[in-house]
Design a protein around this motif. Structure first.
Motif, PDB file in Angstrom:
ATOM      1  N   ARG A  61     -35.364 -18.218  14.594  1.00 29.37           N
ATOM      2  CA  ARG A  61     -35.958 -17.374  15.634  1.00 29.37           C
ATOM      3  C   ARG A  61     -36.895 -16.325  15.026  1.00 29.37           C
ATOM      4  N   ILE A  62     -36.454 -15.679  13.952  1.00 28.95           N
ATOM      5  CA  ILE A  62     -37.281 -14.669  13.279  1.00 28.95           C
ATOM      6  C   ILE A  62     -38.509 -15.328  12.650  1.00 28.95           C
ATOM      7  N   TYR A  63     -38.301 -16.496  12.060  1.00 29.39           N
ATOM      8  CA  TYR A  63     -39.404 -17.223  11.418  1.00 29.39           C
ATOM      9  C   TYR A  63     -40.489 -17.567  12.431  1.00 29.39           C
ATOM     10  N   LEU A  64     -40.095 -17.990  13.625  1.00 31.25           N
ATOM     11  CA  LEU A  64     -41.067 -18.331  14.665  1.00 31.25           C
ATOM     12  C   LEU A  64     -41.957 -17.147  14.999  1.00 31.25           C
ATOM     13  N   GLY A  65     -41.358 -15.960  15.050  1.00 27.07           N
ATOM     14  CA  GLY A  65     -42.138 -14.758  15.318  1.00 27.07           C
ATOM     15  C   GLY A  65     -43.034 -14.392  14.153  1.00 27.07           C
ATOM     16  N   ASP A  66     -42.516 -14.532  12.947  1.00 25.11           N
ATOM     17  CA  ASP A  66     -43.279 -14.160  11.750  1.00 25.11           C
ATOM     18  C   ASP A  66     -44.545 -15.005  11.584  1.00 25.11           C
ATOM     19  N   VAL A  67     -44.455 -16.293  11.904  1.00 27.37           N
ATOM     20  CA  VAL A  67     -45.605 -17.180  11.710  1.00 27.37           C
ATOM     21  C   VAL A  67     -46.453 -17.324  12.972  1.00 27.37           C
ATOM     22  N   GLY A  68     -46.023 -16.671  14.065  1.00 31.03           N
ATOM     23  CA  GLY A  68     -46.774 -16.761  15.312  1.00 31.03           C
ATOM     24  C   GLY A  68     -46.792 -18.158  15.889  1.00 31.03           C
ATOM     25  N   ALA A  69     -45.624 -18.781  15.973  1.00 29.14           N
ATOM     26  CA  ALA A  69     -45.538 -20.162  16.455  1.00 29.14           C
ATOM     27  C   ALA A  69     -46.002 -20.275  17.900  1.00 29.14           C
ATOM     28  N   ASP A  70     -46.839 -21.275  18.172  1.00 26.40           N
ATOM     29  CA  ASP A  70     -47.282 -21.569  19.542  1.00 26.40           C
ATOM     30  C   ASP A  70     -46.392 -22.610  20.197  1.00 26.40           C
ATOM     31  N   ILE A  71     -45.819 -23.489  19.374  1.00 29.86           N
ATOM     32  CA  ILE A  71     -44.879 -24.509  19.847  1.00 29.86           C
ATOM     33  C   ILE A  71     -43.815 -24.676  18.771  1.00 29.86           C
ATOM     34  N   VAL A  72     -42.567 -24.827  19.191  1.00 25.72           N
ATOM     35  CA  VAL A  72     -41.508 -25.186  18.254  1.00 25.72           C
ATOM     36  C   VAL A  72     -41.058 -26.599  18.598  1.00 25.72           C
ATOM     37  N   ALA A  73     -40.886 -27.419  17.576  1.00 22.10           N
ATOM     38  CA  ALA A  73     -40.503 -28.820  17.780  1.00 22.10           C
ATOM     39  C   ALA A  73     -39.169 -29.091  17.105  1.00 22.10           C
ATOM     40  N   MET A  74     -38.319 -29.832  17.814  1.00 19.07           N
ATOM     41  CA  MET A  74     -37.011 -30.189  17.268  1.00 19.07           C
ATOM     42  C   MET A  74     -36.682 -31.619  17.678  1.00 19.07           C
ATOM     43  N   VAL A  75     -35.681 -32.162  17.002  1.00 15.52           N
ATOM     44  CA  VAL A  75     -35.239 -33.515  17.323  1.00 15.52           C
ATOM     45  C   VAL A  75     -33.801 -33.463  17.811  1.00 15.52           C
ATOM     46  N   GLU A  76     -33.519 -34.196  18.860  1.00 13.14           N
ATOM     47  CA  GLU A  76     -32.159 -34.357  19.363  1.00 13.14           C
ATOM     48  C   GLU A  76     -31.559 -35.555  18.644  1.00 13.14           C
ATOM     49  N   ARG A  77     -30.588 -35.295  17.787  1.00 12.57           N
ATOM     50  CA  ARG A  77     -30.004 -36.357  16.969  1.00 12.57           C
ATOM     51  C   ARG A  77     -28.700 -36.856  17.574  1.00 12.57           C
ATOM     52  N   GLN A  78     -28.345 -38.091  17.213  1.00 15.28           N
ATOM     53  CA  GLN A  78     -27.128 -38.689  17.752  1.00 15.28           C
ATOM     54  C   GLN A  78     -26.079 -38.926  16.677  1.00 15.28           C
ATOM     55  N   GLN A  79     -26.411 -39.730  15.691  1.00 15.92           N
ATOM     56  CA  GLN A  79     -25.405 -40.178  14.733  1.00 15.92           C
ATOM     57  C   GLN A  79     -25.480 -39.350  13.455  1.00 15.92           C
ATOM     58  N   ARG A  80     -24.423 -38.587  13.239  1.00 11.51           N
ATOM     59  CA  ARG A  80     -24.285 -37.766  12.040  1.00 11.51           C
ATOM     60  C   ARG A  80     -22.804 -37.648  11.727  1.00 11.51           C
ATOM     61  N   SER A  81     -22.494 -37.024  10.608  1.00 10.17           N
ATOM     62  CA  SER A  81     -21.103 -36.694  10.370  1.00 10.17           C
ATOM     63  C   SER A  81     -20.681 -35.704  11.454  1.00 10.17           C
ATOM     64  N   LEU A  82     -19.399 -35.613  11.747  1.00 11.11           N
ATOM     65  CA  LEU A  82     -18.930 -34.776  12.837  1.00 11.11           C
ATOM     66  C   LEU A  82     -19.411 -33.339  12.676  1.00 11.11           C
ATOM     67  N   LEU A  83     -19.261 -32.761  11.495  1.00  8.07           N
ATOM     68  CA  LEU A  83     -19.639 -31.371  11.269  1.00  8.07           C
ATOM     69  C   LEU A  83     -21.131 -31.171  11.477  1.00  8.07           C
ATOM     70  N   LYS A  84     -21.945 -32.043  10.877  1.00  4.88           N
ATOM     71  CA  LYS A  84     -23.394 -31.908  11.001  1.00  4.88           C
ATOM     72  C   LYS A  84     -23.837 -32.133  12.434  1.00  4.88           C
ATOM     73  N   ASN A  85     -23.191 -33.072  13.124  1.00  2.00           N
ATOM     74  CA  ASN A  85     -23.577 -33.363  14.500  1.00  2.00           C
ATOM     75  C   ASN A  85     -23.320 -32.159  15.407  1.00  2.00           C
TER      76      ASN A  85
END
Length: 282
Positions: free
Chosen positions: A231-255
């Motif tokens: 969140r702080i990084y987005l403000g520091d770099v002046g992000a116009d769009i933030v992109a993320m991926v919705e993942r499915q298969q991971r280890s339980l902790l990482k998921n």
């Protein structure tokens, strides 16, 4: 990016998303489709017929007119002056109606609106947005209610240095290139969980071999609080769009960890969020 699909419920919260989608499509030279999904009255589970033989036809006309009025009112121009196609869709399910239209139109991007609140349920279409992310065959761009479109200069992509991240960055380049925008690829991790310098070097080298766009850079941030750091990084770099991926298969902790991060970013509601579903890029 040939076609952008914008889905609306006519609410005030979708106005910013309409304006954003319109300006974005103009800048990208894309066709903009504006759609609304409705369901006309039923009696005991059966569509009303006689003595209302024109109910279906009248419903389509009514919603098409409403779409026209919505666009003209909020864009301030006649539809004959812009490259917009309107379509009212009758469907029992708003989600399935939008998904079907996304597939039929071969849309490259689905745009929806969201409130600028602090909880996931405050999204314009509530849980609809989350379900669209899970089912759409293309990325979903969620626009906060108070957002106005400016030239896109910085896109931040939160990466885990996975194979599918490379395919997603290629998709982001299609958006970034017309604006000469920078794609900041950032990985946030605790020092304990960091996959290591070797993993990052593999990822960077593989990506550079597969793309021809110089404005992609990489950064690793160490933190125990991924969301707050991002969140702080987005403000520091002046992000116009933030992109993320919705993942499915991971280890339980990482998921659990990644799902929590995506959910928090979806509820952050201050910067347009483009979400890619992992299943579309495997």
């Amino acid at each position: 990016m040939k076609t952008i699909l914008f889905a609306t419920d006519y609410s005030q919260n979708s106005v910013a998303a309409l304006k954003y989608a319109h300006k974005m499509s103009t800048q990208l030279g894309s066709r903009l489709m504006v759609t609304h999904v409705f369901d006309y009255p039923t009696v005991l589970g059966t569509k009303v017929e006689e003595p209302f033989p024109h109910l279906e036809e009248d419903a389509f006309k009514e919603h098409h007119t409403k779409l026209q009025e919505f666009c003209v009112t909020h864009l301030g121009v006649g539809l004959d002056e812009v490259n917009i196609q309107l379509e009212a869709i009758e469907h029992k399910s708003v989600i399935n109606g939008i998904i079907d239209k996304t597939k039929d139109s071969n849309a490259s991007l689905l745009v929806v609106g969201m409130k600028g609140g602090s909880t996931l349920r405050e999204f314009l279409m509530g849980n609809t947005t989350k379900q669209l992310i899970n089912k759409a065959p293309c990325p979903v761009l969620s626009i906060p209610a108070d957002t106005s479109f400016n030239k896109i200069g910085t896109i931040v992509y939160a990466t885990d240095f996975e194979e599918e991240d490379i395919r997603i960055i290629k998709n982001l380049i299609e958006i970034a290139k017309p604006f000469n925008a920078e794609i900041k690829t950032v990985h946030v991790s605790s020092e304990k969980e960091y996959a290591g310098k070797q993993r990052k070097e593999w990822f960077v080298e593989k990506l550079k071999n597969e793309i021809n766009y110089p404005r992609v850079n990489f950064e690793v941030l160490f933190s125990e609080d991924t969301f707050e750091t991002l969140r702080i990084y987005l403000g520091d770099v002046g992000a116009d769009i933030v992109a993320m991926v919705e993942r499915q298969q991971r280890s339980l902790l990482k998921n659990i960890f990644h799902h929590d991060l995506v959910k928090k970013m979806e509820s952050y509601g201050k910067i347009p969020l483009i979400t890619f579903h992992e299943s579309n890029y495997q």
